[in-house]
Motif scaffolding. Structure first.
Motif, PDB file in Angstrom:
ATOM      1  N   TYR A 172       0.830  -1.209   0.000  1.00 47.22           N
ATOM      2  CA  TYR A 172       0.000   0.000   0.000  1.00 47.22           C
ATOM      3  C   TYR A 172       0.860   1.252   0.000  1.00 47.22           C
ATOM      4  O   TYR A 172       0.570   2.223  -0.692  1.00 47.22           O
ATOM      5  CB  TYR A 172      -0.875   0.050   1.260  1.00 47.22           C
ATOM      6  CG  TYR A 172      -2.069  -0.852   1.224  1.00 47.22           C
ATOM      7  CD1 TYR A 172      -2.477  -1.451   0.047  1.00 47.22           C
ATOM      8  CD2 TYR A 172      -2.810  -1.084   2.376  1.00 47.22           C
ATOM      9  CE1 TYR A 172      -3.571  -2.276   0.031  1.00 47.22           C
ATOM     10  CE2 TYR A 172      -3.909  -1.908   2.368  1.00 47.22           C
ATOM     11  CZ  TYR A 172      -4.288  -2.508   1.188  1.00 47.22           C
ATOM     12  OH  TYR A 172      -5.378  -3.317   1.179  1.00 47.22           O
ATOM     13  N   TYR A 191      -5.810   1.298 -10.374  1.00 46.03           N
ATOM     14  CA  TYR A 191      -6.530   0.836  -9.179  1.00 46.03           C
ATOM     15  C   TYR A 191      -7.519  -0.265  -9.554  1.00 46.03           C
ATOM     16  O   TYR A 191      -7.684  -1.243  -8.834  1.00 46.03           O
ATOM     17  CB  TYR A 191      -7.284   1.987  -8.523  1.00 46.03           C
ATOM     18  CG  TYR A 191      -6.435   2.981  -7.794  1.00 46.03           C
ATOM     19  CD1 TYR A 191      -5.090   2.728  -7.527  1.00 46.03           C
ATOM     20  CD2 TYR A 191      -6.966   4.179  -7.353  1.00 46.03           C
ATOM     21  CE1 TYR A 191      -4.314   3.651  -6.864  1.00 46.03           C
ATOM     22  CE2 TYR A 191      -6.194   5.107  -6.677  1.00 46.03           C
ATOM     23  CZ  TYR A 191      -4.872   4.846  -6.441  1.00 46.03           C
ATOM     24  OH  TYR A 191      -4.114   5.750  -5.776  1.00 46.03           O
ATOM     25  N   LEU A 235      -2.933  -6.846  -5.435  1.00 44.42           N
ATOM     26  CA  LEU A 235      -2.198  -5.632  -5.052  1.00 44.42           C
ATOM     27  C   LEU A 235      -1.121  -5.281  -6.077  1.00 44.42           C
ATOM     28  O   LEU A 235      -0.998  -4.124  -6.491  1.00 44.42           O
ATOM     29  CB  LEU A 235      -1.583  -5.832  -3.659  1.00 44.42           C
ATOM     30  CG  LEU A 235      -0.710  -4.697  -3.162  1.00 44.42           C
ATOM     31  CD1 LEU A 235      -1.524  -3.426  -3.008  1.00 44.42           C
ATOM     32  CD2 LEU A 235      -0.080  -5.069  -1.836  1.00 44.42           C
TER      33      LEU A 235
ATOM     34  N   TYR B 176      -7.297   2.589   2.305  1.00 47.47           N
ATOM     35  CA  TYR B 176      -6.174   1.737   2.708  1.00 47.47           C
ATOM     36  C   TYR B 176      -5.818   1.981   4.165  1.00 47.47           C
ATOM     37  O   TYR B 176      -5.562   1.053   4.923  1.00 47.47           O
ATOM     38  CB  TYR B 176      -4.935   2.053   1.863  1.00 47.47           C
ATOM     39  CG  TYR B 176      -4.947   1.458   0.491  1.00 47.47           C
ATOM     40  CD1 TYR B 176      -5.847   0.464   0.145  1.00 47.47           C
ATOM     41  CD2 TYR B 176      -4.035   1.871  -0.471  1.00 47.47           C
ATOM     42  CE1 TYR B 176      -5.858  -0.085  -1.115  1.00 47.47           C
ATOM     43  CE2 TYR B 176      -4.027   1.324  -1.740  1.00 47.47           C
ATOM     44  CZ  TYR B 176      -4.940   0.358  -2.055  1.00 47.47           C
ATOM     45  OH  TYR B 176      -4.924  -0.184  -3.310  1.00 47.47           O
ATOM     46  N   VAL B 179      -8.145   0.271   6.300  1.00 46.92           N
ATOM     47  CA  VAL B 179      -7.868  -1.165   6.296  1.00 46.92           C
ATOM     48  C   VAL B 179      -6.726  -1.480   7.269  1.00 46.92           C
ATOM     49  O   VAL B 179      -6.800  -2.425   8.062  1.00 46.92           O
ATOM     50  CB  VAL B 179      -7.507  -1.657   4.874  1.00 46.92           C
ATOM     51  CG1 VAL B 179      -6.944  -3.068   4.910  1.00 46.92           C
ATOM     52  CG2 VAL B 179      -8.722  -1.612   3.969  1.00 46.92           C
ATOM     53  N   TYR B 195      -8.694  -9.813   3.185  1.00 49.11           N
ATOM     54  CA  TYR B 195      -7.848  -9.296   2.107  1.00 49.11           C
ATOM     55  C   TYR B 195      -8.179  -9.977   0.789  1.00 49.11           C
ATOM     56  O   TYR B 195      -8.196  -9.350  -0.266  1.00 49.11           O
ATOM     57  CB  TYR B 195      -6.366  -9.504   2.447  1.00 49.11           C
ATOM     58  CG  TYR B 195      -5.823  -8.551   3.489  1.00 49.11           C
ATOM     59  CD1 TYR B 195      -6.633  -7.604   4.084  1.00 49.11           C
ATOM     60  CD2 TYR B 195      -4.489  -8.586   3.856  1.00 49.11           C
ATOM     61  CE1 TYR B 195      -6.138  -6.737   5.037  1.00 49.11           C
ATOM     62  CE2 TYR B 195      -3.978  -7.716   4.799  1.00 49.11           C
ATOM     63  CZ  TYR B 195      -4.802  -6.789   5.394  1.00 49.11           C
ATOM     64  OH  TYR B 195      -4.297  -5.928   6.319  1.00 49.11           O
ATOM     65  N   LEU B 239     -12.144  -2.581  -2.585  1.00 49.76           N
ATOM     66  CA  LEU B 239     -11.648  -2.050  -1.317  1.00 49.76           C
ATOM     67  C   LEU B 239     -12.653  -2.255  -0.183  1.00 49.76           C
ATOM     68  O   LEU B 239     -12.294  -2.723   0.908  1.00 49.76           O
ATOM     69  CB  LEU B 239     -11.330  -0.558  -1.487  1.00 49.76           C
ATOM     70  CG  LEU B 239     -10.867   0.177  -0.245  1.00 49.76           C
ATOM     71  CD1 LEU B 239      -9.523  -0.348   0.221  1.00 49.76           C
ATOM     72  CD2 LEU B 239     -10.765   1.676  -0.509  1.00 49.76           C
TER      73      LEU B 239
END
Lengths: 268, 252
Positions: A172, A191, A235, B176, B179, B195, B239
């Motif tokens: 992140y 994204y 990710l 984020y 999270v 996740y 997300l």
């Protein structure tokens, strides 16, 4: 060979997955928008193509790719293949014993992502909208590389046993820093590419790999450590897509300055 | 009209042939990887070669049909509905549609069902719930509904962003951060599942449709760019499930 029952089962599953979407679309179209659709026949034909394509695709995967891929994931993570000692114990194994597992994770992550229908759809749309500024094939390769790196790193994490969230949080931080420097146009697409990559093809194979790995390692619970590979696979494409955009931008700037330079030389 | 038919058929066949050859290129890496590992690393003969070849042919044809169908059906449909909502100018209905699209498609997602089942077993093993069939089924259903709610909310937030023009990177970075904070408080056995649930939720049919919705909205709202504003819906839909599932794990 698939029996009629298998085919009907896959067809049933696909229809069941599509039914809610179709009903949402129809209800809103009829009762809220109260409009008729333009080209209703074409739309219906397209929907049929998508459905039939997906059913054939899944059936083929079930026949050709999933059984072999799952067996291979099991074989590569079997203690005998990894050279366990006489008692079949892997307790003293060093992380590099699993080098073929990481290689397989990388290769399978890359190749399944290239064939992912959802990613093909998004890449086509992006190329169309940006009038070619974003190249569909380049975008897909960037995403596939991201998934490949993510899955192999995720396999490495299962082996060394470091908590998942350290890696994800580190990722992140990289994403946030990259966002500051990446071309603005690519950010939302990057994204998106995280969530797009992991559907029909990638998930079953990657999950089989994680489960097999966690099962053959002592002290790892397949149910707890087997999870998390998908998170890695969602990710890292964000990172590689932004890196790809940045690299193309740099190359464009360099080419421009080079051609500008050669232009002045010719003029002078 | 009659005289044009043969050429139309030829064009159609040619375009299908091109799609099949593109699908061949898409699938070549998988075939290569499996063959390489099977023959060189594992040194095993290829099991059931005939079945595998038939399967491969089906995959090729399926992929070609899927891509052709996208252009004919899913993309135009999503975009025309987005335009219709923009013309109608009713924010409430648009957001209701976005929520229904996100939540409705996720509840029935096969990949999510599989993961929810495994997650309920993990939770039973970790002692978070009682290890009975009823308790596990209840947990799995709760998880699926949580993820579906999360995807619905995610799409709504994403659509709201397209309309309002808020910067996406600040919203995602904020998400984020949330999270990360939740991870510190969530029970350990839910973290991996949470996740993962972000990535699984968006299926092969949802992605093109949601993409078309975003792009259609961004091109019908004044001052929005279809590329830099139209994408991003999937990002929100991946997300929010992480946040919601961790909250679910903390509440159970």
């Amino acid at each position: 060979m698939p029996s009629v029952v298998d085919i009907l089962q896959i067809l049933g599953e696909t229809v069941r997955a599509v039914l809610p979407i179709a009903s949402v679309l129809i209800v809103f179209q009829l009762f809220v928008l109260r409009g008729t659709l333009p080209n209703a026949k074409r739309l219906l034909l397209g929907f049929t193509f998508v459905l039939a394509g997906l059913v054939l695709f899944l059936m083929g995967l079930e026949l050709a790719v999933f059984p072999v891929g799952k067996t291979m994931a099991a074989q590569l993570t079997a203690p005998e293949f990894l050279g366990a000692d006489a008692e079949g114990s892997l307790a003293a194994a060093a992380p590099w014993t699993f080098v073929w597992v990481y290689a397989f994770a990388f290769a399978i992550g890359f190749s399944t992502t290239i064939a992912e229908p959802a990613l093909i759809a998004v890449a086509l749309k992006a190329e169309q909208l940006s009038a070619g500024a974003i190249n569909a094939w380049g975008l897909r390769i960037a995403v596939a590389l991201g998934v490949a790196i993510g899955v192999s790193l995720g396999a490495f994490r299962i082996v060394i046993g470091v908590p998942l969230h350290y890696f994800i949080m580190g990722g992140y931080v990289v994403v946030v820093v990259q966002t500051l420097f990446a071309p603005k146009l690519i950010v939302p697409l990057a994204y998106d590419s995280g969530g797009v990559t992991t559907s029909t093809v990638t998930v079953p194979l990657v999950a089989a790999l994680g489960l097999g790995l966690a099962e053959s390692l002592p002290g790892r619970s397949p149910l707890i450590d087997g999870f998390g590979l998908i998170a890695f696979a969602s990710l890292f494409p964000i990172i590689t897509v932004m890196a790809y955009a940045q690299a193309s931008e740099w190359r464009a700037v360099r080419n421009r300055s080079r051609s500008a330079r050669s232009g002045t030389e010719r003029n002078g | 009209m009659r005289e044009e038919d043969p050429t139309a058929t030829v064009t159609w066949l040619r375009s299908l042939l091109r799609l099949v050859s593109e699908s061949t290129r898409d699938l070549a890496p998988i075939v290569l990887v499996i063959a390489l590992f099977q023959l060189i690393v594992l040194r095993q003969p290829f099991p059931d070669l005939g079945t595998a070849l038939v399967g491969l042919a089906l995959v090729l044809l399926g992929l070609a049909l899927f891509v052709r169908g996208l252009d004919l059906g899913l993309f135009p449909l999503g975009e025309s509905m987005a335009h219709a909502f923009a013309r109608k100018g009713s924010l409430g209905w648009l957001l209701a549609f976005s929520f229904a699209l996100g939540a409705g498609t996720t509840v029935a997602e096969p990949a999510l069902m599989a993961i929810a089942k495994e997650a309920s077993e993990a939770a039973a093993q970790a002692g978070a719930i009682v290890d009975t069939d009823a308790a596990r089924e209840h947990y799995a259903l709760g998880l699926r509904l949580t993820v579906a709610l999360a995807v619905g909310v995610g799409i709504v937030v994403g659509v709201w962003r397209i309309l309002s023009g808020w910067p996406i990177h600040l919203m995602i970075a904020g998400g984020y951060l949330f999270v990360v904070i939740l991870t510190a408080f969530a029970p350990e056995e839910i973290i991996g599942i949470a996740y993962d649930s972000g990535g699984i939720t968006t299926s092969t049919i949802t992605v093109p449709l949601v993409t078309a919705l975003g792009v259609g909205l961004a091109s019908s709202v004044e001052g929005r760019n279809p590329v830099s504003d139209g994408f991003g819906l999937i990002a929100f839909a991946s997300l929010t499930p992480m946040i919601f599932v961790m909250l679910y794990g903390m509440l159970i």
